[in-house]
Design an enzyme around this catalytic site. Structure first.
Site, PDB file in Angstrom:
ATOM      1  N   ASP A  64       7.382  -6.119  -2.306  1.00 17.31           N
ATOM      2  CA  ASP A  64       7.656  -7.301  -2.846  1.00 17.31           C
ATOM      3  C   ASP A  64       8.678  -6.869  -3.895  1.00 17.31           C
ATOM      4  OD1 ASP A  64       6.485  -8.865  -1.038  1.00 17.31           O
ATOM      5  OD2 ASP A  64       4.765  -8.852  -2.408  1.00 17.31           O
ATOM      6  N   TYR A 124      -1.822   2.117  -1.309  1.00 17.45           N
ATOM      7  CA  TYR A 124      -1.303   1.287  -2.620  1.00 17.45           C
ATOM      8  C   TYR A 124      -2.254   1.987  -3.824  1.00 17.45           C
ATOM      9  CZ  TYR A 124       1.671  -1.654   0.311  1.00 17.45           C
ATOM     10  OH  TYR A 124       2.624  -2.174   0.935  1.00 17.45           O
TER      11      TYR A 124
END
Length: 268
Positions: A64, A124
């Site tokens: 994003d 992540y």
């Protein structure tokens, strides 16, 4: 079950890349009509090297806006006559990329490789700056948390989320099926800073829902701040209601740290 094999179009060859970028100036990986994206930026660098017919690069994950990447695998298909030697390609591309994006590695892709569909695990890290005062050198890389933070309570709550579950409570505007396997969710110490500590929330799974990682971290953060009890987390997961979980933490603390192909690197 046979593993699908992905091949470039006739007359093209597939290259494998490893990318890193600072996400602050991008609307994410995916091409956007009126905003800068990492995908378009890398694609333009290939065009400047003469590969005007190269396909748009494909990444292991579509991050994003504002999210960073330390080691993002990607691939692109270039015409068979593309003349830049692979051993010189990373340096050549970097000469045409902004300082916020870099090609760390470039080579010929193995047969059947697809950066997204061949990927078996994505990882992540969300970084929290736990210190009384903000730190300029960590701005844009962490979320500053000046108050108390109970890390053992966060890790205890995280255990109930690991495994295969319906993660609808942690996703934003998701129209796909919401069952996912979460292979790792743990808070570990990172670098020390003056008067405090950087804590890293490590997350791993084959795939994630929209904003799922940021929703998970936001919920654990509420536990660490004493605003939510750890025993409240399993009912939130089971209830599938987004409004009961923690808010999405800001994007700047999130970094894509790596991916696996073949056997995944993490286990439940």
């Amino acid at each position: 079950m046979s593993v699908p094999s992905y091949a470039p179009p006739p007359g093209f060859r597939r290259l494998r890349l490893l990318l890193a970028w600072d996400g602050a100036g991008f609307a994410g990986w995916q091409s956007q009509p009126h905003a800068p994206s990492v995908q378009d930026t890398v694609h333009a660098a290939f065009a400047r090297l003469g590969a005007t017919d190269a396909a748009r690069p494909v990444a292991a994950g579509r991050t994003d806006a504002g999210v960073h990447a330390e080691a993002m695998p990607a691939h692109t298909d270039v015409p068979g006559g593309f003349r830049v030697p692979t051993e010189k390609l990373a340096r050549a591309l970097n000469a045409h990329l902004p300082e916020s994006v870099a090609v760390l590695e470039a080579d010929e892709a193995p047969p059947g490789f697809h950066a997204r569909f061949s990927c078996t695990e994505r990882r992540y890290s969300y970084r929290l700056l736990h210190a009384p005062q903000r730190h300029p050198l960590w701005a844009g890389r962490t979320l500053h948390v000046p108050g108390p933070l109970d890390v053992p309570a966060m890790n205890a709550a995280a255990l109930s989320l690991i495994g295969t579950h319906d993660f609808a409570a942690f996703a934003t505007q998701e129209d796909r099926q919401t069952v996912r396997e979460l292979r790792a969710l743990v808070v570990r110490p990172g670098p020390t800073v003056h008067g405090g500590q950087v804590w890293e929330v490590h997350v791993a799974g084959e795939s994630f829902l929209r904003h799922m990682v940021r929703g998970l971290v936001g919920t654990l953060l509420l536990v660490g701040q004493g605003k939510l009890r750890g025993e409240d987390v399993p009912p939130i997961l089971a209830g599938r209601e987004r409004g009961r979980a923690g808010a999405n933490v800001p994007a700047q603390g999130l970094t894509f740290t790596g991916a696996s192909y073949g056997a995944p690197a993490s286990t439940t």
